[in-house]
Scaffold this active site. Structure first.
Site, short mmCIF file in Angstrom:
data_model
loop_
_atom_site.label_atom_id
_atom_site.label_comp_id
_atom_site.label_asym_id
_atom_site.label_seq_id
_atom_site.Cartn_x
_atom_site.Cartn_y
_atom_site.Cartn_z
N SER A 31 71.79 122.01 95.26
CA SER A 31 72.57 123.01 94.54
C SER A 31 73.59 123.69 95.43
O SER A 31 74.54 124.29 94.93
CB SER A 31 71.66 124.05 93.88
OG SER A 31 70.52 124.28 94.65
N HIS A 89 73.62 117.16 89.86
CA HIS A 89 73.04 118.49 89.91
C HIS A 89 72.54 118.90 88.53
O HIS A 89 73.32 119.22 87.63
CB HIS A 89 74.10 119.49 90.44
CG HIS A 89 73.58 120.88 90.61
ND1 HIS A 89 74.31 122.01 90.39
CD2 HIS A 89 72.34 121.32 90.99
CE1 HIS A 89 73.56 123.08 90.62
NE2 HIS A 89 72.37 122.68 90.98
N GLU A 141 75.95 118.29 86.59
CA GLU A 141 77.20 118.19 87.34
C GLU A 141 77.14 116.89 88.14
O GLU A 141 76.22 116.72 88.97
CB GLU A 141 77.33 119.37 88.29
CG GLU A 141 77.41 120.70 87.57
CD GLU A 141 77.55 121.89 88.51
OE1 GLU A 141 78.17 122.87 88.11
OE2 GLU A 141 77.02 121.84 89.64
N ASN A 197 77.86 127.31 89.36
CA ASN A 197 77.62 128.46 90.23
C ASN A 197 78.92 129.12 90.67
O ASN A 197 78.96 130.33 90.93
CB ASN A 197 76.79 128.05 91.46
CG ASN A 197 75.33 127.90 91.09
OD1 ASN A 197 74.87 128.45 90.09
ND2 ASN A 197 74.60 127.11 91.86
N1 LIG Z 1 64.82 125.17 91.38
C1 LIG Z 1 66.03 125.21 90.87
O1 LIG Z 1 66.34 126.06 90.01
C2 LIG Z 1 67.04 124.19 91.27
C3 LIG Z 1 68.14 123.95 90.41
C4 LIG Z 1 69.07 122.97 90.75
C5 LIG Z 1 68.90 122.26 91.93
N2 LIG Z 1 67.85 122.54 92.75
C6 LIG Z 1 67.73 121.73 93.98
O2 LIG Z 1 66.76 120.72 93.75
C7 LIG Z 1 66.07 120.44 94.97
C8 LIG Z 1 64.59 120.65 94.77
O3 LIG Z 1 64.35 121.94 94.32
P1 LIG Z 1 62.97 122.38 93.66
O4 LIG Z 1 63.18 123.72 93.09
O5 LIG Z 1 62.44 121.29 92.81
O6 LIG Z 1 62.06 122.52 94.97
P2 LIG Z 1 60.47 122.47 95.08
O7 LIG Z 1 60.13 123.21 96.31
O8 LIG Z 1 59.84 122.88 93.80
O9 LIG Z 1 60.14 120.91 95.30
C9 LIG Z 1 60.56 120.19 96.42
C10 LIG Z 1 59.57 119.05 96.61
O10 LIG Z 1 60.08 118.17 97.60
C11 LIG Z 1 59.00 117.73 98.40
N3 LIG Z 1 59.56 117.27 99.68
C12 LIG Z 1 60.06 118.02 100.69
N4 LIG Z 1 60.54 117.23 101.66
C13 LIG Z 1 60.34 115.94 101.25
C14 LIG Z 1 60.66 114.69 101.80
N5 LIG Z 1 61.26 114.57 102.97
N6 LIG Z 1 60.32 113.58 101.10
C15 LIG Z 1 59.70 113.67 99.90
N7 LIG Z 1 59.38 114.84 99.33
C16 LIG Z 1 59.72 115.97 99.99
C17 LIG Z 1 58.06 118.91 98.50
O11 LIG Z 1 56.76 118.49 98.80
C18 LIG Z 1 58.20 119.51 97.09
O12 LIG Z 1 57.20 118.99 96.22
C19 LIG Z 1 66.71 121.32 96.03
O13 LIG Z 1 67.73 120.61 96.65
C20 LIG Z 1 67.27 122.47 95.21
O14 LIG Z 1 68.35 123.11 95.83
C21 LIG Z 1 66.91 123.47 92.45
#
Ligand SMILES: NC(=O)c1ccc[n+]([C@@H]2O[C@H](COP(=O)([O-])OP(=O)(O)OC[C@H]3O[C@@H](n4cnc5c(N)ncnc54)[C@H](O)[C@@H]3O)[C@@H](O)[C@H]2O)c1
Length: 511
Positions: free
Chosen positions: A127, A148, A160, A198
Site C-alpha cells: 500500500s 493493490h 489499483e 490514498n
Molecule cells: N491491511 C490493510 O488494510 C491493507 C490494505 C491494502 C494493502 N495492504 C498491504 O498488504 C500487505 C499485507 O498486509 P496485511 O494487512 O494482510 O498484513 P498481515 O500482517 O495481516 O499479514 C501478513 C502475513 O504475511 C506473512 N509473512 C510475512 N513475511 C513473509 C514472507 N517472507 N513470506 C511469506 N509470508 C510472510 C505473515 O506471517 C502474515 O501472515 C502489506 O503489504 C500491506 O501494506 C494492507
C-alpha cells in the site's frame, strides 16, 4: 503461451504469498471466481486461520442463500495450502501480501523468480512502497506490477493496478483483466506515493485538520457538516477514529514527505499529539469521540436560541444566484425580509461568499460587520446549514441568524470566521487534488472517480462532484482562498483552471 494470454485461461493457477488479512481476502475472491489458489505463508498458524476465515465466509454466504452449499464446498476446495514457496512453481500469477517492508518484499521477489516460469506475472499488494523499487530486485522487472486491493477484499470491489517504471504495459493490462475476472473494478495507476485512492483521500483529512487548527470549528462540527451538508458517509475525524490515528498519522507524514513537502498534503501537529496521548479512536476507547460501551458518543447539538423580537433580514445581492435559495428559505420560515437596495439600520445582513471570510466580505460590500453573518450556499440548504460570524458580529444578530436557519427543523452549525466555509474548503481541496492526479497522469478521470467512490466510499467521484457544483465555482473558492491566505496548498491545479475557463467538464481528458 505468453504471460498476458495466460491470464485468460480457464485453468489459471494463482499463487498467494502471505495469508494475513489481505492474502486470505484475495484467496477468497480468486477461489470464488473459479480459480485454483495456492496459499503460502511463513506462519502455519496464519494459513490455518486463513482457511478457517475463508470457510466461515463462504459457509455464511451459503447459509444466506447467496450461493449453494455445493458452490461453497467447491470454493473451499480450490484453496490449497502449500508448505514451501517452491510449491508455487506451476502458478501463472503470484500475488504477494506479506509484511510491508521493502527488504522482505525484494527478498521474496528474488526467491520467487528462482521458482516460477519466466512468463509468470508477479504482483505486489503493497500500500505504500514503490512498485518500481520492489521490482528493481527482479531479474525480469517487466513482469512485476502492483495489485493493490482494499480491506476487506471481498467487499471492497476495487483494485489499483500499478505500473512501475520498468513494468511492461502488457503486464498491467493482463492484471487489469485478472481483476475484472475477480469481479473487481480495476483502475490503472502510475507508480506514485499513495497510488490513487490514498492520494485522493488526502484532501478530506488534511483540510479538516487545518480548519480545526485555525480554531474555526470543532472536529464534530466538521464531521457534521461533511455528512449532513456535503453528503459524505463520514467526516474526517470519524474516519480517523475508525482507522485508528496510530495508523493514519504516520501515513499523513509519509505521503507529505514522499511528495517533498507538497503543501496540499501538509498535516498539522494535532494527530501526532493525540497519538502520543493514546487517543487512537475506536480501538482505544477514545479518539476525537468517546466510545462508552463501544458506541460512538455524539456531543449534543447546540440549542437554537429563541428571540422575542427578530430583526428584519437583508440578503446581499452581490451574487444573485446564491441569494435566491437564501431568500426562499427565509420566506419559508416566516422571516421579515428587508428588500431595500441597502440594508435598513436594524437589519441582519446576510452575505454568501465563496472562499472569502465574513469580515472581509462585510467590509468589501460596505456592510456593518456587527450585523453581518455569512451563509454557505455551496450545497442545498435542505441539509445542514453553516453560518459564519464576522469577528465582531453582535450576539443579537448571531442569535437571530441561528434561530432563523434552525426554522422548519433545520440543523445549523455556526463557525468562527474563516476563509471559506467548512464544506467549501474541504470539497474544493478534494476536487483540486483529484484534478492534479489527472494532470500528472497518475490516473485517467473515469478511473479517479471510480476509485474514490469504491475505495473511499465518497458519494460521488471528485471530478463528477466538481462538475455538479461547477468548475468555475470550485476555481473561485480556491483562487480566493489562495489570495487571502497566501498558502500554496490552495493554488488551483492547471487541470481545473483550464477546464473551468473553457466551461468544460473536469472529466475532459487530454490527448
Ligand atoms: N491491511 C490493510 O488494510 C491493507 C490494505 C491494502 C494493502 N495492504 C498491504 O498488504 C500487505 C499485507 O498486509 P496485511 O494487512 O494482510 O498484513 P498481515 O500482517 O495481516 O499479514 C501478513 C502475513 O504475511 C506473512 N509473512 C510475512 N513475511 C513473509 C514472507 N517472507 N513470506 C511469506 N509470508 C510472510 C505473515 O506471517 C502474515 O501472515 C502489506 O503489504 C500491506 O501494506 C494492507
Amino acid at each position: 503461451m505468453t504471460a498476458e494470454a495466460n491470464i485468460d485461461r480457464d485453468d489459471l493457477a494463482i499463487g498467494i504469498v502471505g495469508a494475513g488479512a489481505m492474502g486470505r481476502g484475495i484467496a477468497q475472491v480468486a477461489a470464488e471466481a473459479g480459480f485454483a489458489v495456492r496459499l503460502y505463508d511463513v506462519s502455519l498458524e496464519a494459513v490455518g486461520s486463513a482457511l478457517k476465515t475463508i470457510a466461515t465466509m463462504v459457509d455464511r454466504a451459503a447459509a444466506k442463500g447467496r450461493i449453494t452449499a455445493q458452490d461453497a464446498a467447491h470454493i473451499r476446495s480450490r484453496v490449497t495450502v502449500t508448505d514451501t514457496l517452491s510449491d508455487l512453481a506451476p502458478c501463472h500469477v503470484v500475488i504477494e501480501a506479506i509484511v510491508e517492508d521493502l527488504d522482505a518484499k525484494q527478498t521474496l521477489m528474488r526467491a520467487l523468480e528462482a521458482i516460477v516460469a519466466d512468463d509468470c506475472l508477479i504482483a505486489s499488494n503493497t500500500s505504500s512502497l514503490s512498485i518500481t523499487a520492489i521490482a528493481a530486485a527482479c531479474r525480469l522487472p517487466a513482469r512485476v506490477a502492483g495489485m493493490h486491493f482494499f480491506n476487506p477484499v471481498p467487499l471492497m470491489r476495487v483494485v489499483e493496478v500499478v505500473g512501475g517504471l520498468r513494468t511492461a504495459p502488457e503486464t498491467t493490462e493482463a492484471l487489469v483483466r485478472l481483476a475484472g475476472r475477480f469481479g473487481h473494478r480495476p483502475v490503472r495507476v502510475a507508480d506514485s506515493p499513495g497510488f490513487l485512492v490514498n492520494h485522493a483521500g488526502r484532501g478530506l483529512i488534511t483540510e479538516g485538520l487545518r480548519i480545526v487548527q485555525e480554531g474555526v470549528a470543532t472536529p464534530h462540527d466538521v464531521d457534521r457538516v461533511m455528512r449532513e451538508a456535503a453528503g459524505f458517509r463520514m467526516g474526517p475525524f470519524e474516519l480517523f477514529d475508525l482507522t485508528g490515528l496510530d495508523v493514519s498519522a504516520p501515513i499523513l507524514d509519509l505521503i507529505y514527505a514522499q511528495f517533498y513537502q507538497e503543501p496540499r498534503f501538509r498535516p498539522t501537529p494535532l494527530p501526532r499529539l493525540r497519538v502520543a496521548a493514546g487517543l487512537y479512536g475506536r480501538k482505544s476507547g477514545e479518539g476525537f469521540y468517546r466510545y462508552p460501551d463501544g458506541r460512538q458518543e455524539q456531543p449534543p447539538e447546540p440549542v437554537p436560541p429563541t428571540l422575542p423580537d427578530r430583526p428584519p433580514v437583508w440578503v446581499s445581492a452581490a451574487d444573485a444566484a446564491r441569494r435566491a435559495p437564501v431568500i426562499d428559505l427565509l420566506a419559508g420560515v416566516g422571516a421579515e425580509i428587508d428588500d431595500g437596495a441597502e440594508p435598513h439600520r436594524d437589519s441582519l445582513c446576510l452575505v454568501t461568499p465563496l472562499g472569502a471570510d465574513a469580515t472581509t466580505t462585510a467590509i468589501e460590500q460596505g456592510l456593518d460587520a456587527e450585523r453581518t453573518m455569512a451563509v454557505d450556499t455551496l450545497f442545498d440548504l435542505a441539509g445542514r446549514r453553516t453560518l459564519m460570524a464576522t469577528i465582531v458580529t453582535a450576539d443579537r444578530y448571531r442569535a437571530a441568524a441561528h434561530a432563523l436557519f434552525a426554522g422548519a427543523g433545520g440543523k445549523v452549525t455556526v463557525i468562527r470566521d474563516s476563509t471559506g466555509f467548512i464544506a467549501q474548503r474541504v470539497v474544493a481541496t478534494i476536487v483540486n487534488i483529484a484534478c492534479e492526479i489527472a494532470q500528472q497522469r497518475i490516473a485517467a478521470p473515469d478511473d479517479i472517480d471510480a476509485a474514490v467512490t469504491l475505495g473511499l466510499g465518497y458519494p460521488e467521484g471528485p471530478l463528477a462532484l466538481g462538475d455538479r457544483l461547477g468548475g468555475l465555482v470550485i476555481h473561485a473558492i480556491l483562487r480566493t482562498l489562495h489570495d487571502m491566505t497566501g498558502d500554496p496548498r490552495y493554488r488551483p491545479s492547471p487541470w481545473l483552471s483550464r477546464r473551468a475557463a473553457l466551461g468544460a467538464s473536469l472529466r475532459t481528458p487530454e490527448a
